[in-house]
Design an enzyme around this catalytic site. Sequence first.
Site, short mmCIF file in Angstrom:
data_model
loop_
_atom_site.label_atom_id
_atom_site.label_comp_id
_atom_site.label_asym_id
_atom_site.label_seq_id
_atom_site.Cartn_x
_atom_site.Cartn_y
_atom_site.Cartn_z
N SER A 62 0.80 -1.24 0.00
CA SER A 62 0.00 0.00 0.00
C SER A 62 0.82 1.28 0.00
CB SER A 62 -0.94 0.02 1.19
OG SER A 62 -1.99 -0.88 0.98
N LYS A 65 0.36 3.30 -3.02
CA LYS A 65 -0.82 4.15 -3.22
C LYS A 65 -0.44 5.63 -3.25
CE LYS A 65 -3.84 0.70 -1.01
NZ LYS A 65 -4.48 0.31 0.25
N TYR A 189 -3.55 -2.49 -10.37
CA TYR A 189 -3.48 -2.33 -8.90
C TYR A 189 -2.61 -3.43 -8.26
CZ TYR A 189 -4.92 -2.34 -4.03
OH TYR A 189 -4.90 -2.34 -2.65
N TYR A 241 -4.84 3.85 7.97
CA TYR A 241 -6.20 3.32 8.09
C TYR A 241 -6.79 3.64 9.46
CZ TYR A 241 -3.85 0.99 4.33
OH TYR A 241 -3.09 0.75 3.24
N VAL A 259 1.15 -3.70 3.76
CA VAL A 259 1.12 -5.00 4.44
C VAL A 259 2.38 -5.84 4.21
CG1 VAL A 259 -1.37 -5.36 4.76
CG2 VAL A 259 -0.29 -6.07 2.63
#
Length: 311
Positions: A62, A65, A189, A241, A259
């Site tokens: 992530s 991103k 992705y 998050y 992760v």
Amino acid sequence: MLDTLIADIAARMATAPDRGQVARYIPELAKVSPAHFGIAVVTADGREHVAGDADLSFSIQSVSKVFALVEALQAHGERVWQRVGREPSGSAFNSIIQLELEQGRPRNPFINAGAIAVTDLIAEGNEPREGIGAILRLVRSLAGDDTINVDGAVAYSEAATGFRNAALANYMRSFGMIAGPVETTLQVYFHQCAIAMSCRQLARAGRFLMHAGRCPTSGKPIVSPERARRIAALMLTCGHYDASGEFAFEVGLPAKSGVGGGILAIAPGRASIAVWSPGLSPQGNSLLGTKALEELSRAMGWNVFNPPPAC
Ligand code: DON
């Protein structure tokens, strides 16, 4: 002082007994040993300080991103914000709950749904390899390193098991929040998440964010100072998050986790920092990486809520 500090942090993290759980839902990531710990700090003067496994590659997941958001902003400008919001979700990274209540528009670009919507803009009208190529080119140029690549085994492993992300993408498609073929968007992705980098490469790739959006070597803007501030604001409020508040409370730096156990953190005007330890907290953020950033930020006084020295 910084070298001694990070060597000390790395030595303690290497032997810490409580290391968290390595991600298991992507089978290829479950194979990574939780014993690793690496840290790289690039300071504003361009110097690099590293300790532990700073030159071993890991799956950035992530953290990608952030780079996808930069790519989408460069290519599509403010249109990006029609697809995603700028609010923390308070939910797990892969949650679907808010999508129905909020007409398929994800809360922010860093939860999985939001990142998939951003990637859909990059993928629009392209073959998967062109979308992946665009993100990879950006990451390579930010890090100044053409050897950076996608780990094909990780991408395949996630594509084979990414049912939750497929659900998110299809659900958003039903609201018209995703324009392209879902398969293409997901392929881009999964591959962007599978980019492999070391802490040193990742800290280099984050330099533009400590320098108000400018490339540290050419001086050219990657993003405007306003966009750099806004990306940092999103990293601070949404980068971890449902643990973003806790991270801001303890560390006080804009940061994005993955992760794979990596975290990219920015001390504006001072440093770009990458840490890696594969064991995760229950919210999916690197347990020891977070601890290391807590110690580093406290010892160096790197916290965006510290007043400037003149105050
Ligand atoms: O989509 C996924 O589930 C992963 N490729 C990325 C999730 C992730 O890294 C969450 N971060 N801590």
